[in-house]
Design an enzyme around this catalytic site. Structure first.
Site, PDB file in Angstrom:
ATOM      1  N   ARG A 249      53.278  18.939  50.829  1.00 59.03           N
ATOM      2  CA  ARG A 249      54.303  19.866  50.352  1.00 59.03           C
ATOM      3  C   ARG A 249      53.730  20.999  49.488  1.00 59.03           C
ATOM      4  O   ARG A 249      54.422  21.960  49.189  1.00 59.03           O
ATOM      5  CB  ARG A 249      55.390  19.083  49.586  1.00 59.03           C
ATOM      6  CG  ARG A 249      56.314  18.306  50.511  1.00 59.03           C
ATOM      7  CD  ARG A 249      57.185  17.326  49.751  1.00 59.03           C
ATOM      8  NE  ARG A 249      56.451  16.110  49.390  1.00 59.03           N
ATOM      9  CZ  ARG A 249      56.954  15.126  48.636  1.00 59.03           C
ATOM     10  NH1 ARG A 249      58.174  15.229  48.144  1.00 59.03           N
ATOM     11  NH2 ARG A 249      56.227  14.050  48.363  1.00 59.03           N
TER      12      ARG A 249
ATOM     13  N   LYS B 171      28.276  44.285  29.293  1.00 57.15           N
ATOM     14  CA  LYS B 171      27.753  43.171  30.079  1.00 57.15           C
ATOM     15  C   LYS B 171      26.365  42.799  29.591  1.00 57.15           C
ATOM     16  O   LYS B 171      25.529  43.682  29.390  1.00 57.15           O
ATOM     17  CB  LYS B 171      27.674  43.560  31.562  1.00 57.15           C
ATOM     18  CG  LYS B 171      27.239  42.422  32.460  1.00 57.15           C
ATOM     19  CD  LYS B 171      26.340  42.865  33.614  1.00 57.15           C
ATOM     20  CE  LYS B 171      24.914  43.102  33.155  1.00 57.15           C
ATOM     21  NZ  LYS B 171      23.953  43.308  34.258  1.00 57.15           N
TER      22      LYS B 171
ATOM     23  N   ASN C 148      59.938   4.867  39.013  1.00 59.19           N
ATOM     24  CA  ASN C 148      58.548   4.424  38.931  1.00 59.19           C
ATOM     25  C   ASN C 148      57.659   5.647  38.721  1.00 59.19           C
ATOM     26  O   ASN C 148      57.655   6.564  39.540  1.00 59.19           O
ATOM     27  CB  ASN C 148      58.196   3.710  40.248  1.00 59.19           C
ATOM     28  CG  ASN C 148      56.706   3.460  40.404  1.00 59.19           C
ATOM     29  OD1 ASN C 148      55.989   3.337  39.414  1.00 59.19           O
ATOM     30  ND2 ASN C 148      56.257   3.383  41.650  1.00 59.19           N
TER      31      ASN C 148
ATOM     32  N   THR D  68      49.840   4.018  49.370  1.00 61.91           N
ATOM     33  CA  THR D  68      49.265   3.745  48.048  1.00 61.91           C
ATOM     34  C   THR D  68      48.741   2.307  47.949  1.00 61.91           C
ATOM     35  O   THR D  68      47.726   2.059  47.277  1.00 61.91           O
ATOM     36  CB  THR D  68      50.320   3.994  46.952  1.00 61.91           C
ATOM     37  OG1 THR D  68      51.540   3.322  47.297  1.00 61.91           O
ATOM     38  CG2 THR D  68      50.621   5.485  46.789  1.00 61.91           C
TER      39      THR D  68
ATOM     40  N   GLY E 150      60.533   6.553  43.535  1.00 59.51           N
ATOM     41  CA  GLY E 150      60.822   5.129  43.684  1.00 59.51           C
ATOM     42  C   GLY E 150      61.726   4.673  42.542  1.00 59.51           C
ATOM     43  O   GLY E 150      61.524   5.042  41.394  1.00 59.51           O
TER      44      GLY E 150
ATOM     45  N   ARG F 235      32.054  41.301  29.628  1.00 57.82           N
ATOM     46  CA  ARG F 235      31.608  40.480  30.766  1.00 57.82           C
ATOM     47  C   ARG F 235      30.596  39.447  30.280  1.00 57.82           C
ATOM     48  O   ARG F 235      30.213  39.433  29.115  1.00 57.82           O
ATOM     49  CB  ARG F 235      31.060  41.404  31.841  1.00 57.82           C
ATOM     50  CG  ARG F 235      32.181  42.253  32.471  1.00 57.82           C
ATOM     51  CD  ARG F 235      31.639  43.352  33.342  1.00 57.82           C
ATOM     52  NE  ARG F 235      30.669  42.844  34.302  1.00 57.82           N
ATOM     53  CZ  ARG F 235      29.761  43.601  34.926  1.00 57.82           C
ATOM     54  NH1 ARG F 235      29.703  44.899  34.686  1.00 57.82           N
ATOM     55  NH2 ARG F 235      28.925  43.065  35.778  1.00 57.82           N
TER      56      ARG F 235
HETATM   57  C1  UD1 Z   1      54.786   7.243  44.707  1.00 56.38           C
HETATM   58  C2  UD1 Z   1      55.479   5.888  44.544  1.00 56.38           C
HETATM   59  C3  UD1 Z   1      56.866   6.096  43.961  1.00 56.38           C
HETATM   60  C4  UD1 Z   1      56.757   6.810  42.639  1.00 56.38           C
HETATM   61  C5  UD1 Z   1      55.990   8.117  42.808  1.00 56.38           C
HETATM   62  C6  UD1 Z   1      55.714   8.710  41.448  1.00 56.38           C
HETATM   63  C7  UD1 Z   1      54.626   4.473  46.329  1.00 56.38           C
HETATM   64  C8  UD1 Z   1      54.926   3.849  47.651  1.00 56.38           C
HETATM   65  N1  UD1 Z   1      55.581   5.227  45.830  1.00 56.38           N
HETATM   66  O1  UD1 Z   1      55.528   7.986  45.641  1.00 56.38           O
HETATM   67  O2  UD1 Z   1      57.516   4.832  43.782  1.00 56.38           O
HETATM   68  O3  UD1 Z   1      58.050   7.064  42.125  1.00 56.38           O
HETATM   69  O4  UD1 Z   1      54.711   7.896  43.448  1.00 56.38           O
HETATM   70  O5  UD1 Z   1      55.130   9.962  41.569  1.00 56.38           O
HETATM   71  O6  UD1 Z   1      53.578   4.238  45.789  1.00 56.38           O
HETATM   72  N2  UD1 Z   1      47.663   8.410  47.826  1.00 56.38           N
HETATM   73  C9  UD1 Z   1      46.464   7.923  48.294  1.00 56.38           C
HETATM   74  N3  UD1 Z   1      46.419   7.335  49.518  1.00 56.38           N
HETATM   75  C10 UD1 Z   1      47.519   7.203  50.313  1.00 56.38           C
HETATM   76  C11 UD1 Z   1      48.739   7.691  49.813  1.00 56.38           C
HETATM   77  C12 UD1 Z   1      48.783   8.284  48.572  1.00 56.38           C
HETATM   78  O7  UD1 Z   1      45.449   8.022  47.628  1.00 56.38           O
HETATM   79  O8  UD1 Z   1      47.378   6.657  51.410  1.00 56.38           O
HETATM   80  C13 UD1 Z   1      47.698   9.030  46.504  1.00 56.38           C
HETATM   81  C14 UD1 Z   1      48.150  10.486  46.539  1.00 56.38           C
HETATM   82  O9  UD1 Z   1      47.028  11.342  46.637  1.00 56.38           O
HETATM   83  C15 UD1 Z   1      48.848  10.656  45.200  1.00 56.38           C
HETATM   84  C16 UD1 Z   1      49.378   9.265  44.888  1.00 56.38           C
HETATM   85  O10 UD1 Z   1      48.667   8.363  45.722  1.00 56.38           O
HETATM   86  O11 UD1 Z   1      47.954  11.040  44.171  1.00 56.38           O
HETATM   87  C17 UD1 Z   1      50.873   9.149  45.159  1.00 56.38           C
HETATM   88  O12 UD1 Z   1      51.118   9.501  46.494  1.00 56.38           O
HETATM   89  P1  UD1 Z   1      52.430  10.276  46.913  1.00 56.38           P
HETATM   90  O13 UD1 Z   1      52.396  10.460  48.371  1.00 56.38           O
HETATM   91  O14 UD1 Z   1      52.633  11.456  46.057  1.00 56.38           O
HETATM   92  O15 UD1 Z   1      53.536   9.140  46.572  1.00 56.38           O
HETATM   93  P2  UD1 Z   1      55.065   9.393  46.312  1.00 56.38           P
HETATM   94  O16 UD1 Z   1      55.755   9.503  47.614  1.00 56.38           O
HETATM   95  O17 UD1 Z   1      55.239  10.487  45.337  1.00 56.38           O
HETATM   96 MG    MG Z   2      53.997  11.934  44.559  1.00 61.31          MG
END
Ligand code: UD1
Ligand code: MG
Length: 510
Positions: free
Chosen positions: A19, A359, A178, A87, A148, A341
Site C-alpha cells: 500500500r 564549500k 493488537n 507473520t 487485529g 556545503r
Molecule cells: C499485523 C497483525 C495485526 C496487527 C497489525 C498491527 C498479523 C496476522 N496481524 O497485521 O493483528 O493489528 O499487524 O500493525 O500478524 N511481515 C513479514 N513477513 C510476512 C508478513 C509480514 O516479515 O510474511 C512483516 C511486515 O514487513 C511488517 C509486519 O510483519 O513489518 C506486519 O505485517 P503487515 O502485513 O503490516 O501486518 P498487518 O496486516 O498490518
Molecule cells: Mg501493518
C-alpha cells in the site's frame, strides 16, 4: 527475585508494504532521522539491552534491507524469508535460525516506528514477572479499521486475536487492537508456531494465531495495554506515514521545549530524533534540523533554515539558509540566504552573509564574507574581509585548487582569486582584480584596467536624451569630447583617473 533470562529480539521486516506503492521497501521509508525499521530497532535495543541477539526477518528486497541493517545495526542478524507467507511464518523462520534461543522472545512488527523503549521494557517486565507464555501489547483506539482485534474471554483474559478480514461484525466493533508487539516464552512460542495453519482469509500463517493457540491450551497469556495509543500505530500507506511524522515531530519538539529550547512555531519545525540542542537555543519558524545536526546554547536558528549534519556553536545565528555537513562556530553569523556545503567551517564570530556559498573552506575567527560570494577550497585567516562578489576560482575544468587568504587581509569587491594562490597576511587586493599570482604580506595587488573618462561625451553622442539634459543642468561642458569616438585611439580625448597610484579606498563593503 526474577532471574535475568536470555532474551531474543525478532523484528519482522520482510513485507513489501504494497500500500506504500513504492520502489523502496516499506520498512526503509525515512521518518525524522531513521527508517521505520531503524526506529523499531532503536526502541528494541534500548529496552532489551540484555538481548542476546536481534534477528531481523527480511524478504522483499532483502539485499537492500540487509545493507541498511549492516549500517544501522551491524550486530543484528538478518533471516531470509524468501516468500512472505505471513507473520507466523516469519517468526517460525527466525526461531529456526536461533535453535538455542531460550527465555523471552520479543517480536516487533517492523512498521511500528513510534514505539518507545520504555514501553517495550514495560512489556518485557510485565511478561517476565507474570511468567506468561505470551504477552501482547494492545491499545484502545477510536478507529480500529484494518487491525487485529483483541477478543477477551468472559473473565477478561485474552482469548484470541482476530484479523479484521476474518472477524465477525460483532468482533469488528471491538476497539482494543493488537499493536504487533509481543513477548513470548521461547519454548511455548516454538510449540505454537508448529501448529499454525493457513486457514484464514489471506491463506497465511498468522503470528496472532500462536497467541490464540497458547491461550486455548491454558497457558498464561497476558495483555499489556499501551498508555499512549500513538506508540502502537503502524504504517501501511503514505497518508499514515505523514500522520506518524506529524505525531513524532510533536513528540520531539515537546521534548526539546521541556529541555529548555524555544521553538517558536512547532507546526513548522521538523527535528530528526538524532539531532541535539542545548538549553536556550532558539528555533524560529519553518526550520528543519536533520541528521547529526547540533545547535549550541543561545544560538538562534531560523526562520527558514535547513541544517543537515551541521553543527551550530553557542550564540551563533543562522537565518534563512541551507547547510550540509558544515560547522558554524561560536557566535558566528550566517545568512540571510547563505548556502554552506560540506566541510564549510566557520570559526568563532566568523560571518557568512547574503547570497554567499561556501564549500570545503575554513573561515577564520572574526573573518567576514558578507555578500554575494563563492568561497570554495579556501582557507581564510582570522579577521580577513572578503568584499562583495568575490569569487574563489577553484576549478580549472580538471582540478580543484586551494586559495589561502592571510589573517586581516582585505579583498576588494568583485575580485576573482584564481587558485592556487595565496594572499598574504594583511595584504590588500583592489576591487575588480583578477589575482592569479601570490600577493606578499602587506602588499597591494590591483589588476583592473585603468579608468578613462571622456568629458562631454553624452551631449556630443547622445544629444536630446534625458541624460544629456541632466548633464547640461549639472553644468557639464562639451569641451574635450572631440569627435566622440570612444576607443578610437584619440588619447587626448580621454584622461585617466588614479593612474600610477591606485588605492582601493572603495574596494570593499562592510
Ligand atoms: C499485523 C497483525 C495485526 C496487527 C497489525 C498491527 C498479523 C496476522 N496481524 O497485521 O493483528 O493489528 O499487524 O500493525 O500478524 N511481515 C513479514 N513477513 C510476512 C508478513 C509480514 O516479515 O510474511 C512483516 C511486515 O514487513 C511488517 C509486519 O510483519 O513489518 C506486519 O505485517 P503487515 O502485513 O503490516 O501486518 P498487518 O496486516 O498490518
Ligand atoms: Mg501493518
Amino acid at each position: 527475585m526474577i532471574q535475568p533470562r536470555s532474551r531474543t529480539v525478532v523484528v519482522l521486516a520482510a513485507g513489501e508494504g504494497k500500500r506504500m506503492k513504492s520502489a523502496l521497501p516499506k520498512v526503509l521509508h525515512p521518518l525524522l532521522g531513521r527508517t521505520l525499521v531503524g526506529h523499531v530497532l532503536a526502541a528494541a535495543a534500548a529496552a532489551a539491552a540484555a538481548a542476546e541477539r536481534t534477528l531481523v526477518v527480511v524478504g522483499h528486497r532483502a539485499e537492500q534491507v540487509t545493507a541498511h541493517l549492516s549500517e544501522i545495526a551491524p550486530a543484528a542478524v538478518p533471516v531470509l524469508q524468501a516468500e512472505q507467507h505471513g507473520t507466523g511464518h516469519a517468526v517460525r523462520l527466525a526461531m529456526a535460525a536461533a535453535p538455542d534461543a531460550t527465555g523471552t522472545v520479543v517480536v516487533l512488527n517492523g512498521d511500528v516506528p513510534l514505539l518507545r523503549p520504555e514501553t517495550v521494557a514495560e512489556l518485557i517486565e510485565a511478561h517476565e514477572s507474570a511468567g506468561a507464555a505470551a504477552t501482547v501489547l494492545t491499545a484502545e483506539v477510536a478507529d480500529p479499521t484494518g487491525l487485529g482485534r483483541i477478543v477477551r474471554d468472559p473473565a477478561g483474559g485474552l482469548e484470541r486475536i482476530v484479523e479484521e478480514r476474518d472477524a465477525s461484525p460483532e468482533q469488528r466493533r471491538i476497539r482494543e487492537i493488537n499493536a504487533g508487539i509481543y513477548a513470548f516464552d521461547a519454548a511455548g512460542l516454538r510449540d505454537a508456531l508448529g501448529k499454525l495453519t493457513t486457514d484464514n482469509d489471506q491463506g497465511e500463517e498468522y503470528l496472532t494465531d500462536a497467541v490464540g493457540l497458547l491461550a486455548a491450551a491454558g497457558a498464561p497469556v497476558g495483555v499489556h495495554v499501551a498508555a499512549d495509543v500513538t506508540e502502537t500505530l503502524g504504517c501501511n500507506d503514505r497518508v499514515e506515514l505523514a500522520r506518524l511524522r506529524r505525531l513524532l515531530a510533536d513528540r520531539v519538539n515537546e521534548g526539546w521545549m521541556r529541555a529548555g529550547v524555544s521553538i517558536l512555531d512547532p507546526a513548522t519545525t521538523w527535528i530528526d530524533v538524532t539531532v541535539h540542542l542545548e538549553r536556550d537555543a532558539v528555533v524560529e519558524q519553518n526550520t528543519q534540523l536533520y541528521g547529526t545536526s547540533t545547535v549550541g546554547a543561545e544560538a538562534i536558528v531560523g526562520p527558514d533554515v535547513t541544517l543537515i549534519d551541521t553543527a551550530v556553536g553557542a550564540g551563533a545565528t543562522v537565518l534563512r539558509s541551507h547547510a550540509v555537513q558544515a560547522r558554524i562556530g561560536v557566535g558566528a553569523s550566517v545568512g540571510p540566504y547563505a548556502y554552506l556545503r560540506p566541510d564549510a567551517q566557520l570559526d568563532e564570530r566568523a560571518k557568512v552573509g547574503t547570497f554567499v556559498e561556501v564549500k570545503k573552506s575554513q573561515i577564520g575567527a572574526g573573518a567576514k564574507v558578507p555578500h554575494l560570494s563563492y568561497v570554495g577550497d579556501a582557507t581564510i585567516g582570522a579577521r580577513a574581509n572578503i568584499g562583495a562578489a568575490t569569487i574563489f576560482v577553484n576549478y580549472d575544468g580538471v582540478h580543484k585548487s586551494h586559495t589561502t587568504v592571510g589573517e586581516s587581509a582585505f579583498v576588494g569587491c568583485d575580485s576573482s582569486l584564481i587558485a592556487p594562490v595565496e594572499i598574504g597576511a594583511g595584504a590588500y587586493v583592489g576591487a575588480g582584480s583578477v589575482v592569479n599570482r601570490d600577493v606578499p604580506p602587506g602588499a597591494l595587488a590591483v589588476t583592473r584596467a585603468q579608468q578613462r573618462t571622456v568629458d562631454g561625451w553624452v551631449q556630443s553622442r547622445r544629444p536630446g536624451t534625458a541624460a544629456a539634459a541632466a548633464a547640461e543642468r549639472a553644468g557639464a561642458g562639451t569641451a574635450g569630447a572631440g569627435n566622440g569616438q570612444v576607443g578610437a585611439g584619440n588619447g587626448e580625448a580621454a584622461h585617466h583617473h588614479g593612474a600610477g597610484d591606485p588605492v582601493p579606498g572603495d574596494t570593499a563593503t562592510d
